[in-house]
Enzyme design. Structure first.
Site, PDB file in Angstrom:
ATOM      1  CG  HIS A   1      16.223 -20.783 -32.153  1.00  0.00           C
ATOM      2  ND1 HIS A   1      17.639 -21.490 -32.990  1.00  0.00           N
ATOM      3  CD2 HIS A   1      15.867 -20.554 -32.368  1.00  0.00           C
ATOM      4  CE1 HIS A   1      17.269 -20.781 -33.993  1.00  0.00           C
ATOM      5  NE2 HIS A   1      15.900 -20.648 -34.411  1.00  0.00           N
ATOM      6  CG  HIS A   2      13.613 -17.583 -33.258  1.00  0.00           C
ATOM      7  ND1 HIS A   2      15.467 -16.697 -33.319  1.00  0.00           N
ATOM      8  CD2 HIS A   2      12.962 -18.417 -33.608  1.00  0.00           C
ATOM      9  CE1 HIS A   2      15.304 -17.735 -34.630  1.00  0.00           C
ATOM     10  NE2 HIS A   2      14.162 -18.476 -34.619  1.00  0.00           N
ATOM     11  CB  ALA A   3      11.828 -16.590 -26.425  1.00  0.00           C
TER      12      ALA A   3
END
Length: 377
Positions: free
Chosen positions: A80-82
């Protein structure tokens, strides 16, 4: 690659495809530009890993769109950070965003729920200005990676009030988590009326996680899955963070059983990794005696603020009818579901696997060097 560039930039994906440990010197400038090198190291098979992770989530979304399944799971997803042109927190390609874009071809409104220890910043950012995706993130906030996800972060433009953030403090336990999770998710579903849900099940929110500071048991974590499942909407369940590996395995095994509606025993069956789960060899874990810094008054204030924001929303925003775009991945053939495990995973492939000398670490920290890495969810 064609599917990845529906969110990510062409140049960034080409970089991921070409970078290798043996040619990093040629890409020094680009590594800095795309935030690859420290928290997001270069390793052999990096691009293939991205393909598998993203491909699994996109294919799952296609299956849900085609009503070939009610629930799909991709435990290798949930990165979920990309960002569009940047890796972050060991996330290179945002499979969640790609899967939601696929779901939006058939569904007017998609709800994203994130129970990872870390804020789902990359997903929130991708849909920050749209009213077709609502994001809810339950996470640790305050001097903690990635540093975003304040209660006041609510979206912008058409997406104002469609980003919901629940900033939590250390030590939250099952009972406290339930008192905030269930009413918030229930109110969001009632107001937003999604026709599909994506649930990121990051396991670093479990008690005893090496990088986490929450105090959830596997049963408490699983209650979130149970609660979302009961709405009967198409559901995509994804993995995420988790750094006490044996507990990640326990958690996602249990949550797979919840998705299937099957009860499984607490005593683990013997398997190749049995030694890893000693000394009790049980599925479930117990809470620690860490102090819960989230008192009832604090959680109630968060809940009331979110309810106030939700009252600002128009009831279930409409979307103009349009032609359905082509599916991201062709899943017409269901032959794989009929193939036995031995055929999908033949001995020839198993023989190529390398098992490290420290595979069965019995130390409390699992002998995994943290260094200065902020997050790997």
């Amino acid at each position: 690659m064609d599917e990845m560039i529906k969110f990510h930039s062409d140049e960034y994906i080409k970089f991921l495809k070409n970078i290798r440990p043996d040619n990093m010197n040629e890409y020094t400038k680009f590594m800095q530009r795309y935030n690859v090198g420290e928290d997001c190291p270069v390793f052999h098979g990096l691009y293939e890993f991205c393909q598998l992770s993203a491909g699994g989530s996109i294919a799952s979304a296609v299956k849900l769109n085609k009503k070939a399944a009610d629930i799909c799971i991709n435990w290798s997803g949930g990165l979920h950070h990309a960002k569009k042109s940047e890796a972050s927190g060991f996330c290179y390609v945002n499979d969640i965003v790609l899967a939601i874009l696929e779901l939006l071809k058939y569904h007017q409104r998609v709800l994203y729920i994130d129970i990872d220890m870390h804020h789902g910043d990359g997903v929130e950012e991708a849909f920050f200005t749209t009213d077709r995706v609502m994001t809810i993130s339950f996470h640790k906030y305050g001097e903690y990676f990635p540093g975003t996800g304040d209660l006041s972060d609510i979206g912008a433009g058409r997406g104002k009030y469609y980003a919901v953030n629940i900033p939590l403090k250390d030590g939250i336990d099952d009972d406290s988590y339930k008192t905030i999770f269930e009413p918030v998710v229930s109110k969001v579903i009632e107001t937003f009326q999604p026709s599909a849900i994506v649930l990121q099940c990051g396991a670093d929110s479990l008690t005893g996680d090496r990088l986490g500071c929450f105090n959830l048991t596997i049963k408490g974590h699983g209650k979130c899955v149970e609660f979302v499942k009961k709405y009967g909407l198409p559901l995509l369940m994804l993995g995420g963070g988790g750094y006490t590996i044996r507990n990640v395995s326990r958690c996602w095994t249990y949550e797979t059983s919840i998705a299937l509606g099957v009860e499984i025993a607490n005593i683990l069956p013997y398997n190749d990794y049995f030694e890893y789960f000693g000394p009790d060899f049980n599925l479930h874990i117990t809470q620690s005696n860490d102090t819960n810094q989230n008192d009832a008054e604090y959680l109630e204030k968060i809940k009331m603020r979110i309810f106030e924001n939700l009252r600002m929303l128009p009831h279930a925003p409409g979307v103009q009818i349009q032609d359905i775009p082509e599916d991201g991945i062709n899943i017409e053939s269901n032959d794989e579901d009929k193939i036995s495990v031995d055929q999908r995973n033949p001995q020839k492939i198993q023989d190529k696997r390398i098992i490290g000398d420290n595979e069965f670490s019995d130390s409390e920290d699992e002998s995994f060097p943290v260094h200065n890495r902020r997050d790997m969810s």
